[in-house]
Design a protein around this motif. Structure first.
Motif, PDB file in Angstrom:
ATOM      1  N   ALA A  31       0.806  -1.225   0.000  1.00 42.90           N
ATOM      2  CA  ALA A  31       0.000   0.000   0.000  1.00 42.90           C
ATOM      3  C   ALA A  31       0.834   1.268   0.000  1.00 42.90           C
ATOM      4  CB  ALA A  31      -0.938  -0.012   1.207  1.00 42.90           C
ATOM      5  N   SER A  32       2.045   1.218   0.583  1.00 42.33           N
ATOM      6  CA  SER A  32       2.878   2.413   0.659  1.00 42.33           C
ATOM      7  C   SER A  32       3.166   3.010  -0.713  1.00 42.33           C
ATOM      8  CB  SER A  32       4.196   2.104   1.373  1.00 42.33           C
ATOM      9  OG  SER A  32       4.910   1.091   0.677  1.00 42.33           O
ATOM     10  N   THR A  33       3.218   2.155  -1.737  1.00 44.93           N
ATOM     11  CA  THR A  33       3.470   2.626  -3.103  1.00 44.93           C
ATOM     12  C   THR A  33       2.417   3.627  -3.538  1.00 44.93           C
ATOM     13  OG1 THR A  33       4.514   0.541  -3.726  1.00 44.93           O
ATOM     14  CG2 THR A  33       3.683   1.903  -5.525  1.00 44.93           C
ATOM     15  N   PHE A  34       1.192   3.471  -3.038  1.00 47.14           N
ATOM     16  CA  PHE A  34       0.073   4.270  -3.524  1.00 47.14           C
ATOM     17  C   PHE A  34      -0.411   5.325  -2.531  1.00 47.14           C
ATOM     18  CE2 PHE A  34       0.038   0.054  -5.453  1.00 47.14           C
ATOM     19  CZ  PHE A  34       0.168   0.406  -6.789  1.00 47.14           C
ATOM     20  N   ILE A  35       0.061   5.276  -1.264  1.00 46.88           N
ATOM     21  CA  ILE A  35      -0.395   6.259  -0.286  1.00 46.88           C
ATOM     22  C   ILE A  35       0.714   7.199   0.175  1.00 46.88           C
ATOM     23  CG2 ILE A  35      -2.205   4.717   0.533  1.00 46.88           C
ATOM     24  CD1 ILE A  35      -0.548   4.116   2.995  1.00 46.88           C
ATOM     25  N   ASP A  36       1.958   6.886  -0.158  1.00 43.18           N
ATOM     26  CA  ASP A  36       3.087   7.711   0.278  1.00 43.18           C
ATOM     27  C   ASP A  36       3.537   8.606  -0.871  1.00 43.18           C
ATOM     28  OD1 ASP A  36       5.317   8.873   1.342  1.00 43.18           O
ATOM     29  OD2 ASP A  36       6.397   7.012   1.745  1.00 43.18           O
ATOM     30  N   ASP A  37       3.202   9.898  -0.768  1.00 41.93           N
ATOM     31  CA  ASP A  37       3.611  10.861  -1.792  1.00 41.93           C
ATOM     32  C   ASP A  37       4.742  11.765  -1.311  1.00 41.93           C
ATOM     33  OD1 ASP A  37       1.790  10.114  -3.837  1.00 41.93           O
ATOM     34  OD2 ASP A  37       0.176  11.114  -2.737  1.00 41.93           O
ATOM     35  N   SER A  38       5.380  11.395  -0.214  1.00 44.32           N
ATOM     36  CA  SER A  38       6.439  12.233   0.338  1.00 44.32           C
ATOM     37  C   SER A  38       7.645  12.249  -0.591  1.00 44.32           C
ATOM     38  CB  SER A  38       6.854  11.724   1.716  1.00 44.32           C
ATOM     39  OG  SER A  38       7.335  10.401   1.651  1.00 44.32           O
ATOM     40  N   GLU A  39       8.370  13.349  -0.556  1.00 44.18           N
ATOM     41  CA  GLU A  39       9.545  13.495  -1.406  1.00 44.18           C
ATOM     42  C   GLU A  39      10.649  12.549  -0.980  1.00 44.18           C
ATOM     43  OE1 GLU A  39      12.749  16.983  -2.748  1.00 44.18           O
ATOM     44  OE2 GLU A  39      10.931  17.488  -1.617  1.00 44.18           O
ATOM     45  N   HIS A  40      10.792  12.349   0.326  1.00 44.95           N
ATOM     46  CA  HIS A  40      11.831  11.464   0.851  1.00 44.95           C
ATOM     47  C   HIS A  40      11.173  10.202   1.403  1.00 44.95           C
ATOM     48  CE1 HIS A  40      14.753  14.668   0.366  1.00 44.95           C
ATOM     49  NE2 HIS A  40      13.921  15.474   0.997  1.00 44.95           N
ATOM     50  N   ARG A  41      11.460   9.072   0.764  1.00 49.07           N
ATOM     51  CA  ARG A  41      10.858   7.801   1.138  1.00 49.07           C
ATOM     52  C   ARG A  41      11.893   6.923   1.842  1.00 49.07           C
ATOM     53  NH1 ARG A  41       6.257   6.601  -2.033  1.00 49.07           N
ATOM     54  NH2 ARG A  41       6.758   4.381  -1.923  1.00 49.07           N
ATOM     55  N   SER A  42      11.404   5.927   2.596  1.00 50.61           N
ATOM     56  CA  SER A  42      12.319   5.036   3.317  1.00 50.61           C
ATOM     57  C   SER A  42      13.151   4.197   2.356  1.00 50.61           C
ATOM     58  CB  SER A  42      11.537   4.131   4.265  1.00 50.61           C
ATOM     59  OG  SER A  42      10.569   3.376   3.556  1.00 50.61           O
ATOM     60  N   ILE A  43      12.618   3.968   1.137  1.00 51.79           N
ATOM     61  CA  ILE A  43      13.336   3.247   0.101  1.00 51.79           C
ATOM     62  C   ILE A  43      13.252   4.057  -1.184  1.00 51.79           C
ATOM     63  CG2 ILE A  43      13.437   1.131  -1.272  1.00 51.79           C
ATOM     64  CD1 ILE A  43      12.173  -0.360   1.031  1.00 51.79           C
ATOM     65  N   ASP A  44      14.385   4.279  -1.832  1.00 54.70           N
ATOM     66  CA  ASP A  44      14.402   5.046  -3.081  1.00 54.70           C
ATOM     67  C   ASP A  44      13.629   4.309  -4.170  1.00 54.70           C
ATOM     68  OD1 ASP A  44      15.979   7.010  -1.952  1.00 54.70           O
ATOM     69  OD2 ASP A  44      17.866   6.105  -2.635  1.00 54.70           O
ATOM     70  N   ASN A  45      12.887   5.074  -4.959  1.00 55.54           N
ATOM     71  CA  ASN A  45      12.151   4.529  -6.102  1.00 55.54           C
ATOM     72  C   ASN A  45      12.530   5.288  -7.358  1.00 55.54           C
ATOM     73  OD1 ASN A  45       8.919   3.936  -4.434  1.00 55.54           O
ATOM     74  ND2 ASN A  45      10.851   2.844  -4.303  1.00 55.54           N
ATOM     75  N   MET A  46      12.752   4.563  -8.461  1.00 60.54           N
ATOM     76  CA  MET A  46      13.051   5.199  -9.737  1.00 60.54           C
ATOM     77  C   MET A  46      11.818   5.930 -10.272  1.00 60.54           C
ATOM     78  SD  MET A  46      13.071   1.876 -12.293  1.00 60.54           S
ATOM     79  CE  MET A  46      12.583   2.653 -13.835  1.00 60.54           C
ATOM     80  N   PRO A  47      11.998   6.893 -11.175  1.00 63.02           N
ATOM     81  CA  PRO A  47      10.849   7.555 -11.797  1.00 63.02           C
ATOM     82  C   PRO A  47       9.942   6.536 -12.478  1.00 63.02           C
ATOM     83  CG  PRO A  47      12.879   8.728 -12.309  1.00 63.02           C
ATOM     84  CD  PRO A  47      13.280   7.454 -11.637  1.00 63.02           C
ATOM     85  N   GLY A  48       8.638   6.757 -12.355  1.00 67.37           N
ATOM     86  CA  GLY A  48       7.685   5.851 -12.978  1.00 67.37           C
ATOM     87  C   GLY A  48       7.398   4.594 -12.185  1.00 67.37           C
ATOM     88  N   TYR A  49       7.874   4.526 -10.966  1.00 68.96           N
ATOM     89  CA  TYR A  49       7.729   3.316 -10.145  1.00 68.96           C
ATOM     90  C   TYR A  49       6.258   2.919  -9.994  1.00 68.96           C
ATOM     91  CZ  TYR A  49       8.560   0.033  -6.310  1.00 68.96           C
ATOM     92  OH  TYR A  49       8.614  -1.101  -5.527  1.00 68.96           O
ATOM     93  N   ARG A  50       5.432   3.872  -9.608  1.00 66.90           N
ATOM     94  CA  ARG A  50       4.028   3.566  -9.323  1.00 66.90           C
ATOM     95  C   ARG A  50       3.318   2.998 -10.557  1.00 66.90           C
ATOM     96  NH1 ARG A  50       0.354   7.886  -6.188  1.00 66.90           N
ATOM     97  NH2 ARG A  50       2.177   7.655  -4.841  1.00 66.90           N
ATOM     98  N   GLN A  51       3.544   3.595 -11.716  1.00 70.90           N
ATOM     99  CA  GLN A  51       2.885   3.113 -12.926  1.00 70.90           C
ATOM    100  C   GLN A  51       3.321   1.697 -13.271  1.00 70.90           C
ATOM    101  OE1 GLN A  51       0.307   4.481 -14.737  1.00 70.90           O
ATOM    102  NE2 GLN A  51       0.368   2.400 -15.568  1.00 70.90           N
ATOM    103  N   ARG A  52       4.583   1.391 -13.056  1.00 67.24           N
ATOM    104  CA  ARG A  52       5.067   0.035 -13.333  1.00 67.24           C
ATOM    105  C   ARG A  52       4.429  -0.981 -12.388  1.00 67.24           C
ATOM    106  NH1 ARG A  52       9.822  -0.964 -16.174  1.00 67.24           N
ATOM    107  NH2 ARG A  52      10.492   0.785 -17.464  1.00 67.24           N
TER     108      ARG A  52
END
Length: 210
Positions: free
Chosen positions: A25-46
């Motif tokens: 769920a964190s993928t879709f509810i966490d919009d913070s700029e700094h996340r506990s784990i780095d995600n590449m651009p486009g992560y959510r769509q993938r």
């Protein structure tokens, strides 16, 4: 040196299972700029692309196995996981730790593996489940490409499964790490990298052959 003894393999060999790794769920509810784990651009769509693979697998009677990373609130089971770039994440009881139920259509009777480490094989009953399902090919989607997907792929490879990673449905901590992990997996099994469309076509062929 070219391996001249290499056998041309199908995208799906024998019985497949779709393995959905850590789409939580964190993928879709966490919009913070700094996340506990780095995600590449486009992560959510993938991650959302994975829903197409899930729907296709269900329609073809291919088992779908949801893998979820979970850690105890007292941090006692993290081990060395926090020695690198990752901060505390996936704690039991936090809303973001739950599987992305709505986005991925997770159902109460779905196959579900909880893990404390990167690989779905490590310290879980994942392989017992795969043996019970008579699985030959693992179709992998989810994240991170360079961490949990890669480690699960490697363990699957070493347990002699055919392993395929659906490129459109995985994402890494960075584009560079994502690309490097895909290349590393392709090195282990030629044809490991496959597109969502090719995977759906192979699923459909599997259904028609069974």
């Amino acid at each position: 040196m070219v391996n001249t003894n290499r056998t041309k393999r199908n995208l799906i060999e024998g019985n497949p299972a779709l393995v959905v790794i850590d789409i939580q769920a964190s993928t879709f509810i966490d919009d913070s700029e700094h996340r506990s784990i780095d995600n590449m651009p486009g992560y959510r769509q993938r991650m959302l692309n994975s829903r197409q693979a899930i729907d296709a697998a269900r329609s073809c009677n291919i088992p779908v196995i949801f893998v979820q990373e979970v850690h105890r609130p007292d941090l006692s089971d993290f081990g060395r996981e926090l020695d690198g770039q990752e901060d505390v994440h996936c704690l039991e009881g936090q809303p973001g730790t739950e599987l992305a139920i709505r986005e991925m259509d997770f159902r109460p009777d779905d196959l579900h593996i909880r893990k404390r480490r990167y690989s779905a094989f490590f310290g879980t009953d994942f392989e017992i489940l795969l043996k019970g399902l008579k699985t030959d090919t693992l179709l992998l989607c989810g994240g991170l490409t360079d961490v949990c997907v890669h480690y699960t792929f490697v363990d699957g490879h070493q347990h002699d499964y055919f392993c395929r990673v659906i490129e459109d449905c995985v994402a890494g901590s960075s584009i560079e790490a994502h690309d490097a992990a895909l290349n590393a997996m392709e090195y282990l099994q030629t044809g490991a990298r496959c597109s969502l469309e090719d995977t759906k076509a192979a699923m459909s062929s599997f259904k028609n052959e069974t």
